[in-house]
Write an enzyme that holds these catalytic residues in place. Structure first.
Site, short mmCIF file in Angstrom:
data_model
loop_
_atom_site.label_atom_id
_atom_site.label_comp_id
_atom_site.label_asym_id
_atom_site.label_seq_id
_atom_site.Cartn_x
_atom_site.Cartn_y
_atom_site.Cartn_z
N SER A 178 0.85 -1.19 0.00
CA SER A 178 0.00 0.00 0.00
C SER A 178 0.88 1.24 0.00
CB SER A 178 -0.88 -0.01 1.26
OG SER A 178 -1.54 1.22 1.46
N TYR A 226 -3.18 -0.19 10.16
CA TYR A 226 -3.09 -0.57 8.75
C TYR A 226 -1.70 -0.24 8.20
CZ TYR A 226 -4.62 -1.13 3.88
OH TYR A 226 -4.76 -1.54 2.58
#
Length: 255
Positions: free
Chosen positions: A146, A159
């Protein structure tokens, strides 16, 4: 010759978290390149529905229901896939969750859920699949990283920690398994139109910020990950390992 480099005919590819969004798009893309794809999820109804729909569109696929956060479930799931479909030539570790909360108020259970799914689940699946790849001396593992592997955003601490771990785990697995002719790489998507980002896209302020911050001026579409996935799953990437490929509309190139 060039076209054959990207041909996945005769290959089996397992994609976790593949019943929707990015995973589903990559599954369809790999199937269009010739692979038989195995759709994984932990919800049996969602897996069956996705499998039925994709088969109706001519996609060669099978469903596999197991939970990446449970070791025994993973071992049994991989054994079933290999018995029913055949050896797993490519694995895409796409399953992931998000819990938005400032770190000072984030509960430990939510922290653990994110880490266990997004990071430990990648190690757990890769370890199980790598056994067969090591025996065959061939394999492709693609992890989904990501933008938050490398930079943080408010309320996304867990996250970011998990995806930062994915980027380094990718390099560690690449180094450990390169001698077995296994290539391990990661794709780091930018901001894409998925169910996970629906709340962000519906917020006018955040939507405008993403469009302004991204040089391409828009959100990515799930099918725009297919090229990177096919490349990393095919023989075109046989000397590429330990890399993180950004698919972000220019986000990381932009100050």
């Amino acid at each position: 010759m060039a076209q054959k480099l990207f041909d996945l005919s005769g290959k089996n590819a397992l994609i976790t978290g593949a019943t929707q969004g990015l995973g589903r798009a990559m599954a369809v893309g790999l199937a269009e390149a010739g692979a038989t794809v195995v759709i994984n999820g932990r919800n049996s109804q969602a897996v069956a529905s996705c499998e039925e729909e994709l088969r109706g569109k001519g996609v060669a696929c099978r469903g596999a229901v197991f939970d990446v956060t449970r070791g025994d479930d993973v071992e049994q799931g991989i054994a079933r896939v290999e018995a029913e479909v055949g050896p797993i030539h490519a694995l895409i570790n796409n399953a992931g969750v998000q819990r938005r909360e400032p770190l000072d108020s984030l509960g430990e259970a939510d922290w653990q859920t994110v880490l266990d799914t997004n990071l430990t689940g990648v190690w757990r699946l890769s370890k199980a699949v790598a056994k067969g790849m090591i025996e065959r001396r061939a394999g492709k593992i693609i992890n989904i990283a990501s933008l938050l592997s490398f930079a943080a955003r408010p309320t996304a601490g867990a996250y970011a920690a998990s995806k930062g771990g994915v980027a380094m785990l990718t390099k560690a697995m690449a180094v450990d398994w390169a001698s077995h002719n296994i290539q391990v790489n990661a794709i780091a998507p930018g901001y894409f139109e998925t169910a996970m980002t629906e709340a962000l896209r519906s917020d006018p302020e955040i939507d405008a910020w993403v469009r302004l911050r991204t040089p391409a001026g828009r959100w990515g579409r799930p099918e725009e990950l297919v090229g990177a996935a096919v490349f990393l799953a095919s023989s075109a990437s046989d000397f590429v390992t330990g890399q993180v490929l950004y698919v972000d509309g220019g986000w990381t190139a932009n100050l």
